[in-house]
Structures are given as structure tokens and as C-alpha cells.
Design an enzyme around this catalytic site. Structure first.
Site, mmCIF file in Angstrom:
data_model
loop_
_atom_site.group_PDB
_atom_site.id
_atom_site.type_symbol
_atom_site.label_atom_id
_atom_site.label_comp_id
_atom_site.label_asym_id
_atom_site.label_seq_id
_atom_site.Cartn_x
_atom_site.Cartn_y
_atom_site.Cartn_z
ATOM 1 N N LYS A 1 0.840 -1.196 0.000
ATOM 2 C CA LYS A 1 0.000 0.000 0.000
ATOM 3 C C LYS A 1 0.880 1.254 0.000
ATOM 4 O O LYS A 1 2.093 1.177 0.253
ATOM 5 C CB LYS A 1 -0.930 -0.002 1.220
ATOM 6 N N TYR B 1 18.284 29.715 7.710
ATOM 7 C CA TYR B 1 17.239 30.567 8.258
ATOM 8 C C TYR B 1 17.410 30.792 9.764
ATOM 9 O O TYR B 1 17.689 29.849 10.519
ATOM 10 C CB TYR B 1 15.866 29.953 8.013
#
Length: 392
Positions: free
Chosen positions: A57, A277
Site C-alpha cells: 500500500k 534561516y
């Protein structure tokens, strides 16, 4: 000890040929199909030769369901599990003669497609059973199905009351060609969790009403709980893809994936230079910092920044420093000689010389399943045949 021969790319239809690296690609996810087949063989060995299906899956946990299933079929697997009907439809061409079980069962309007593609619904509610029985009556033949029993997870599956109401009157199951009865363990990775034994005992008690139907309880970690949990069919997913069955023990499985990212630039920076950042990382000494083409838009979790995990190159660990950006991460390559790492090189970020999937997951506060299934669509996925996944 049993051995498994490596899969050769020319040995069966549907097996992919190893792909060349695409020009300009930012990151590459290499998937070792030999290792996946070897992991299935390992699970079979642990269970004393028992039949072993494959859960594919979510696109085989992000690794490419069609390629993975075709390779496993070549290695002898003839039973596969998906979550949604669309996954089963997409998989059918890769494994034309295999049994494909759909874990979410059948929903109104999907009965025709389920029949057309030869898919087997895992029925988990009385309403689903009635839908499938009505389809069987219209077709004038029994239709294959599996039953999912809830033994203590309170998620999918017939409750004890619902199951006994059905089992007490055989006509309630008329039209169903039952191929499997299954349940799912909620805490199999915790070997001493008492819920495992409670679920096994309840499953044993419930299935007495359908003694001739093959049974399945063991998921990936459940395989390692012992023979009492194995029943007739193993049903692993994560273990096939190299994820450790238990976090507190050595991983007995072959590693399957390696994620590598392209170096965009390399800078020699002085001490006390903020990186990325918000300047969350500041170089403690003169440092060689490499910027890689990978970020949280690719499924590489932002929580993995600031030296929590290691990338790797040429046998050296390269700590990931600074915040993870949308499209980039930075690594400290100071341990490498000058000029050894260059723009355009590829640095391992998961597997290979980097930390493993399980170590990455631990650092991110999640599980390996989420790390693999979150990996994005911007990668080039390459399926290969390494010969290194063979069991000795």
C-alpha cells in the site's frame, strides 16, 4: 541456512531496468529490489517456512509498488495487500496472476471495478459484507473475500458481536468465497506489551467459528513475536523495506533505500558564521559547509536540522546543520579533505554513508513508515539489483 538468489532484471516481465541518472536531478532515491526479496526470505525463515504476503500500500511505502511487487512475484510472492481499490487496479498489470487484497474493503459503486480487476475485498463491516453478497447474487457465483476481525485495536474490523451474529447463521455469509480471516496487532513492536497476547487469544477464539479458513495475524513486528502469532500467512509491510521490527534491538533486515542529494555549492566559512534561516546554527570554528538540493518539500522533515542526524560521503559522517529549508539543507563537511567534496557530487542523506531510516525517524520523533511514505515526487527513483541483499 536458506539462500535466496538475487533477482536479475531480465528474469521476468515487469521488472524495471536500472535507470541512468537524469541530468539536473536534485536528489535520487535508490531502491534495492534484491534486498526487499531477501527481507521477505528472512521473514519466511524466522517463521519456519510459512507463506508470506507483501503489503505494498501507499506505493509500497513510497518505493514504487509496481516494481516492488513484480520483483517479489519473481521471488515467489503471490499475495499482495493494498489499502485502496485504485492501488489494486494500478498493481494488477505488474502481478497479473497474484491475489490482491484491498484492506479498505468494497464501497458502493466500486463493486464492478473490484470484479473486473480480480481484486479481493477485506470486509470489515456488516454493510460491506451485504454489498459484496448482493454483487455475488447478481453475478450468480460466489465472490472471493477476506474478513477483518477487530481483536483490540478499535480501528477496522468486525466487532465480536458483529462477527458472532454473522457466524451463528451460515446464510449470512452466503455468496462469499472466504479466502482469509485476519486481524491486526496494535503493539507488535513492543514484545512485552500484554495487548499482544490478548489480541492473539481473542483471534484464536473468534476464528474457531471459521476453522477451515486460512488465518493471518502477524504484521512485520508480529513475525518476531513467535510461532503462536504466525497462523497461516505472514503479512509484513515495513519489514520488507528494511525498517527495524523493534527499536530497542539490532535490525536483522537488509537495508533497502539510499537517498542522495546533489551538492549545490561548498563554502569554507570562518568561525561564528550563522548558517541558514534564523541563524540557528553558528559555525563553532572555521568550517566547510555544503548546500544540498533537498528540503521539506521533498518530505525531509524540518525537525531534522541542527545536527540531529548525519548525512554521509566517502565513508564520512557529515552532520546536518542549520534549519531544513523548503528545497535545501546544509551539512558540515569539515571532516573531508579540501576539494574532496565538490559541486555536483551526491551526498547520502538516508542510508548508505548517512544515518539509517530508523535513526532518522527516531530523531524526527516518528517512525520509519512515515519517513518512507513522506518522501516526495521530485526525486528520481531508481530500482536496482545489487546482489547484496542475498541471505547467507
Amino acid at each position: 541456512m536458506n539462500q535466496i538468489a538475487p533477482i536479475r532484471p531480465d528474469a521476468a516481465r515487469n521488472l524495471p531496468q536500472p535507470a541512468a541518472l537524469r541530468a539536473g536531478i536534485g536528489a535520487v532515491l535508490d531502491i534495492d529490489l534484491d534486498a526487499i526479496a531477501a527481507n521477505r526470505a528472512k521473514l519466511i525463515e524466522v517463521a519456519g517456512g510459512l507463506d508470506c504476503a507483501a503489503v505494498v500500500k501507499a506505493d509500497a511505502y513510497g518505493l514504487g509498488a509496481e516494481a516492488v511487487a513484480a520483483a517479489l512475484a519473481r521471488a515467489g510472492c503471490d499475495k499482495f495487500f493494498v489499502a485502496h481499490i485504485d492501488e489494486g487496479i494500478a498493481l494488477r498489470a505488474a502481478v497479473p496472476t497474484a491475489s490482491i487484497f484491498v484492506l479498505h474493503g468494497v464501497v458502493p459503486g466500486a463493486e464492478g471495478a473490484m470484479c473486473a480487476y480480480g481484486l479481493i475485498p477485506v470486509l470489515s463491516t456488516p454493510a460491506q459484507i451485504e454489498i459484496w453478497r448482493e454483487r455475488a447474487a447478481r453475478r450468480g457465483k460466489n465472490l472471493p473475500a477476506a474478513l477483518h476481525l477487530d481483536t483490540g485495536m478499535a480501528r477496522l474490523g468486525l466487532s465480536e458481536h458483529e462477527f458472532y451474529a454473522l457466524a451463528n447463521d451460515p446464510s449470512n455469509l452466503a455468496g462469499l468465497d472466504l479466502r482469509l480471516v485476519l486481524s491486526h496487532l496494535a503493539a507488535a513492536e513492543e514484545k512485552d506489551n500484554p495487548s499482544n497476547a490478548r489480541q492473539r487469544e481473542k483471534f484464536e477464539d473468534l476464528r474457531k467459528r471459521l476453522p477451515k479458513i486460512p488465518a493471518s495475524l502477524a504484521n512485520s513486528s508480529g513475525v518476531f513475536l513467535g510461532r503462536a502469532y504466525h497462523f497461516d500467512l505472514l503479512r509484513p509491510g515495513a519489514a520488507l523495506y528494511g525498517i527495524a521490527p523493534r527499536a530497542d534491538e539490532p535490525n536483522p533486515l537488509a537495508q533497502v533505500v539510499k537517498l542522495s542529494a546533489r551538492v549545490l555549492r561548498v563554502d569554507d566559512l570562518p568561525a561564528k558564521t550563522p548558517v541558514g534561516y534564523n541563524g540557528r546554527y553558528v559555525t563553532p570554528a572555521p568550517s566547510r559547509i555544503a548546500t544540498l538540493s533537498l528540503g521539506y518539500a521533498d518530505g525531509f522533515c524540518r525537525a531534522l536540522g541542527n545536527s540531529r542526524v548525519n548525512a554521509g560521503f566517502a565513508g564520512q559522517k557529515l552532520p546536518i546543520v542549520g534549519n531544513v529549508s523548503m528545497d535545501m539543507i546544509t551539512v558540515d563537511a569539515s571532516s573531508l579533505p579540501p576539494g574532496r567534496l565538490r559541486e555536483g557530487d551526491f551526498v547520502d542523506v538516508i542510508g548508505g554513508d548517512a544515518d539509517s531510516v530508523d535513526r532518522i525517524a527516531q530523531a524526527a520523533g516518528t517512525i520509519g513508515y512515515e519517513i518512507l511514505t513522506a518522501l516526495g515526487a521530485r526525486f528520481q527513483r531508481r530500482h536496482s539489483f545489487s546482489n547484496e541483499g542475498r541471505l547467507a
